[in-house]
Design an enzyme around this catalytic site. Structure first.
Site, PDB file in Angstrom:
ATOM      1  N   LYS A  75       0.848  -1.204   0.000  1.00  0.00           N
ATOM      2  CA  LYS A  75       0.000   0.000   0.000  1.00  0.00           C
ATOM      3  C   LYS A  75       0.875   1.243   0.000  1.00  0.00           C
ATOM      4  CE  LYS A  75      -3.803   2.005   2.754  1.00  0.00           C
ATOM      5  NZ  LYS A  75      -4.611   1.836   3.986  1.00  0.00           N
ATOM      6  N   SER A 150      -9.625   1.867   3.248  1.00  0.00           N
ATOM      7  CA  SER A 150      -8.774   2.636   2.358  1.00  0.00           C
ATOM      8  C   SER A 150      -7.790   1.787   1.552  1.00  0.00           C
ATOM      9  CB  SER A 150      -7.972   3.650   3.176  1.00  0.00           C
ATOM     10  OG  SER A 150      -7.075   2.979   4.054  1.00  0.00           O
ATOM     11  N   SER A 174      -9.729  -0.523   7.380  1.00  0.00           N
ATOM     12  CA  SER A 174      -9.219  -0.329   6.016  1.00  0.00           C
ATOM     13  C   SER A 174      -8.645  -1.575   5.363  1.00  0.00           C
ATOM     14  CB  SER A 174      -8.144   0.763   6.016  1.00  0.00           C
ATOM     15  OG  SER A 174      -8.736   2.025   6.101  1.00  0.00           O
TER      16      SER A 174
END
Lengths: 478, 487
Positions: A75, A150, A174
């Site tokens: 990420k 997210s 997330s």
């Protein structure tokens, strides 16, 4: 080319010369290229094929690390030395990291190959991956829908088979929510289990790095490597790391533990199809001999408020460093210092980030601190003690991961409150600092996946691996 | 009635002291001042994304020393807080400090003003990190920033408003500085900013007890500025009250050129620091053993040293204060005393005299510190003993001392005395010959002496000393002179 499930099989195949790691890498690179419309990757690293050759060589001469053969994505809020670190924000659009996160360093030391960085909500704030400087990520199961957020890019990179596992991060769900929306497994570990060093801070007392995967054994192998104390993170725990892989090989005696079902989580607001699916799963577990107990978390009704007050407060401070002075975007057409700050931050940050900075600044302001921040801290302790109490009665808690399946792109982007409600079953876990896993549990009538969440005691990640095995077996035994 | 007696000032000081730790407060960067700009930096102190602070344990030991030395309570579990504000040399947009739970609190120090003791309370001492340095005068358009100082550990010592004059403020500040230097945790250099002071000042009609509204004068960087700024602020407030107006809270700047205090622009002082607990750090836990260990390691402090010099060595208060004003001088003095074969009070006093006059003179003239003075304490002790024994006189002693310095400590006092033939003339018959010679050459003066002009004795002594090339033992000269003149 078919890539077998589980990186360990890949390693074995390389050892028996069925193919090389470069073949696998090339396959992933071509899949990433042909799935560009998903917008999962923000950058693919140039040196990955040569790195694949190096690891291939090590596998053949028997000198490879524990994760040789594993190809993963990271990420874009996690630091990798020399690589872009944008946090999906305009303010860091050209920024390259000076050092690697501890988790990344540990992965690379064991010969895992990081293929690239993946998209996410800006500074990990969001539940749909629509708040990104790089544009939204699409859900591979239905491209008109969001993948969740997210860590949307992480979830999609695994769900669409563009890599084997992905490092994501969580502040309030997330990892688990996008895992649920994309039909894969997402593990959020206990606070302090994985070093946060190199994870761009959103809300420091909540944030944790976690892992997405399709194969639970891959996740277990990765966690064994990246978990554990780190001298660079004072909040990392010195509790020894379990052998998660061997736990997956143990038989499960269903009569030795109790699963709690939270009354409050199965009430209003939960999609009836998910509710029915989970109820049927619970009945199967009961039939298999598992003790099921109804439990109550009365403070769960304050979770969303508490979560947003505290995380926004921390975020407002954590994001102060993006000021245009030392790195990142700087609006040069400013006539004085204050203008430079205002112009840089107005230009660089997106709407959701600004909303949270303002909310956080407000709740920390003198005159409001006691009413909001201090009070929310107290409620946080009550929410923690809710879990402490329940974990005296049961070993695990089972709940939905999300109230719905993946929603449409743009459906909630202008309605932050409804967006925030996506976190209703997940955020309490981060408030309490305990571990939880989202396990694929079924599909709704539109063919959209949903997950079941299992919550464990602090640092009982082993238990979650055990529960993953039990629940996956139970679901697949249909 | 003038202002100084009409109003009573109430003053509290906030002293920021840079700690002499090897590395910064929350990262491993060096704290060396002399490094090129922006060379002692890393992602942590530059506030890069994803970095985390890790507390330098040395800083905890340092602040505990200060807390124990100032009789503070020590908090077993204290936390750090973030003080949020934007400034270019503050890399993270917040300063890591301590807010609600400082590690040291409720302490006190005793100061002495003209021999009278007064207790100044210490409200708290806490740990924090310094910011970088903004350099505005390098170019017309740009401000440059040096982040070497960013993250250097500071402690902030906050006093109670127990100070009621600039004299007390100065004495308190000097005493705190002494303690810091004695503990070896700060270099005491106000000019270079490693010791800085803010002053909170209010005044009230003399004889009343209710506190007036205070103002805070920021960034005072010398003893003189502290005194002058407080004086200026007392005057400013007095004029306001005299005119029947009210003092308002302000953060004040001090203009050293004009000796005036002026309020900062409202915008500059309108800070809401939004303090909250620093989530990246864990509790600072201090246990009894650690406190005991530090207590035992604590050096003898300034005030204890003065007491010891007075009670054990019999030094006058003045000597004790001058000698102990600088720890390195006091250490030198202690070594001289311990090198004396018999530590008698008169010898110790002689050693003190030598240090207060000749040693300090050489240090000042050559702008060196005592470690660079090559005279070894045992040499000075020997010199004091030799003079006391009468082997050489005081003037010859000075010559030996200067030669000791010039030779860089390579010669022993005895060698110098022999080399230069400085031994005192103590042989009575030889001295008597000289005295006889002088008296016969000075018949007129002898007559005047006998008629009662006794102050002429000095004249005869001078002549005898000159004749003996300064080597005659003055005691014996006097004895013989008196005998001869009364014949």
């Amino acid at each position: 080319m078919q890539i077998p499930a589980g990186f360990y099989q890949v390693k074995k195949d390389i050892e028996s010369h069925k193919y090389s790691l470069r073949d696998i890498m090339n396959e992933y690179l071509s899949r990433i290229e042909s799935n560009k419309d998903l917008n999962a990757f923000t950058c693919v690293f140039e040196d990955v094929t040569s790195r694949a050759d190096e690891v291939n060589e090590k596998i053949l001469n028997g000198s490879s690390g524990k994760l040789a053969g594993l190809i993963c994505s990271v990420k874009d809020v996690i630091s990798i030395k020399g690589k872009p670190l944008t946090c999906s924000s305009g303010i860091l659009s050209d920024f390259k990291a000076l050092y690697s996160a501890t988790a990344v360093e540990r992965l690379e030391n064991e010969d895992a190959i990081i293929i690239g960085k993946v998209n996410c909500d800006e500074f990990a704030m969001g539940s749909s991956n629509e708040n990104s400087f790089h544009g939204p990520v699409l859900n591979p199961i239905d491209k008109t829908r969001v993948p969740g957020g997210s860590s949307g890019g992480s979830a999609v990179s695994v769900a669409a088979d563009l890599c084997m596992i992905s490092l994501g991060s969580e502040t309030g769900g997330s990892i688990r929510q996008p895992a649920s929306y994309c039909g894969i497994t997402g593990l959020k570990v206990s606070y302090g289990r994985i070093s946060r060093f190199g994870l761009t801070a959103f809300a420091s007392s909540f944030d944790s790095i976690g892992v997405f995967g399709k194969e639970i054994s891959d996740i277990a192998s990765v966690l064994e490597v990246i978990a554990g104390y780190d001298e660079n993170d004072s909040t990392s725990s010195e509790i020894p790391v379990d052998r998660y892989c061997s736990i997956l090989e143990e038989d499960i005696n269903t009569e030795t533990f109790t699963i709690g079902i939270v009354d409050e989580y199965f009430s209003e607001g939960l999609n009836p199809e998910i509710k029915a699916g989970l109820n049927s799963l619970i009945e199967k577990l009961r039939a298999a001999g598992v003790k099921i107990k109804s439990v109550s978390l009365p403070y769960s009704k304050y979770v969303i408020q508490t979560y947003y007050i505290l995380t926004s407060a921390e975020a407002s401070s954590n994001l102060a460093r993006y000021d245009g002075v030392r790195y990142g975007l700087r609006e040069v057409n400013s006539t004085n210092l204050e203008e430079m700050y205002v112009n840089t931050r107005s230009e660089g940050f997106g709407t959701e980030v600004k909303r949270r900075i303002m909310l956080g600044t407000y709740v920390l302001s003198s005159g409001y601190y006691d009413a909001y921040y201090r009070k929310a801290q107290k409620v946080r302790r009550l929410i923690k003690s809710d879990f402490d109490r329940v974990f005296h009665e049961v070993d695990y808690i089972l709940s939905p991961t999300t109230p719905t399946t993946a929603f449409k792109l743009k459906e909630k982007i202008d309605d932050p409150l409804s967006m925030y409600l996506n976190d209703i079953y997940t955020a309490s876990i981060n408030l309490a600092g305990i571990p939880a896993i989202s396990i694929p549990a079924g599909y709704d009538s539109n063919g959209l996946p949903y997950g079941v969440q299992v919550i464990g005691k602090k640092f009982d990640e082993s238990g979650l691996f055990k529960m993953h095995k039990l629940i996956s077996n139970t679901i697949n035994s249909n | 009635m003038n202002n100084s007696s009409k109003y009573e000032p109430v003053i509290g000081l906030e002293i920021h002291a840079q700690m002499l730790t090897n590395s910064k407060a929350f990262c491993k960067c060096s704290t060396d001042f002399n490094s090129p700009a922006n060379s002692n930096v890393c992602p942590v102190c530059l506030g890069h994304p994803g970095v985390l602070p890790v507390l330098n344990e040395e800083l905890v030991n340092f602040i505990l020393k200060m807390g124990i030395a100032t009789n503070c309570h020590i908090r077993e579990r204290s936390i750090f807080a973030r003080k949020n504000y934007f400034y270019p040399d503050l890399s993270k947009g917040y300063q890591i400090s301590q807010f609600e739970t400082p590690i040291c609190y409720n302490g006190k120090v005793n100061i002495r003003i003209n021999g009278t003791a007064k207790t100044i309370g210490i409200t708290r001492i806490h740990m924090e990190e310094d910011a970088g340095k903004s350099i505005h005068d390098f170019s017309d358009n740009d401000t440059l920033i040096d982040f070497n100082r960013c993250g250097v550990p500071l402690i902030e010592i906050v006093s109670e408003p127990d100070i009621n004059s600039t004299t007390e403020a100065l004495q308190y500040l000097q005493d705190i500085r002494q303690i810091l230097i004695y503990l070896g945790i700060n270099d005491g250099n106000m000019e270079e900013g490693s010791l800085r002071c803010d002053a909170n000042v209010s005044i009230r009609p003399t004889g009343t007890t209710e506190l007036g509204t205070r103002t805070e004068i920021k960034n005072l960087n010398s003893f003189k500025n502290v005194v002058d700024a407080i004086e200026a602020e007392i005057n400013r407030q007095s004029k306001i009250l005299d005119a029947g107006n009210k003092v308002n809270y302000h953060t004040m700047n001090y203009n050293a050129k004009e000796k005036t205090t002026t309020p900062m622009r409202t915008k500059e002082e309108a800070h809401d620091y939004r303090y909250f607990p620093e989530p990246d750090l864990v509790y600072v836990v201090v246990n009894e053993q650690q406190i005991e260990r530090i207590k035992n390691e604590l050096p003898e402090l300034h005030d204890k040293k003065i007491q010891r010099y007075i009670s054990d060595y019999g030094l006058p208060v003045y000597d004790a204060e001058v000698i102990s004003a600088d720890k390195s001088i006091a250490d030198f003095f202690d070594k001289v005393v311990s090198s004396l074969k018999k530590p008698e009070t008169k010898l110790i006093k002689q050693a003190s005299n030598w240090i207060m006059t000749e040693v300090l003179r050489i240090l000042n003239e050559n702008k060196i510190n005592i470690d660079e003075l090559k005279i070894l304490p045992p040499s000075l002790a020997t010199l004091v003993e030799i003079i006391d024994s009468g082997q050489i006189n005081h003037n010859a002693g000075k010559e030996v001392f200067n030669e000791l310095y010039k030779s860089g400590g390579t010669k022993a006092p005895v060698d110098i005395i022999n080399e230069r033939n400085l031994s005192q003339l103590s042989d009575s018959s030889e001295i008597e010959t000289i005295v006889q010679k002088i008296l016969s050459e000075s018949q007129a003066e002898v007559e005047r002496f006998k008629e009662g002009e006794t102050k002429l004795r000095g004249f005869f002594v001078g002549k005898v000393m000159k004749e003996s090339k300064g080597k005659a033992n003055p005691k014996i000269v006097n004895e013989i002179l008196l005998k001869k003149l009364s014949e």
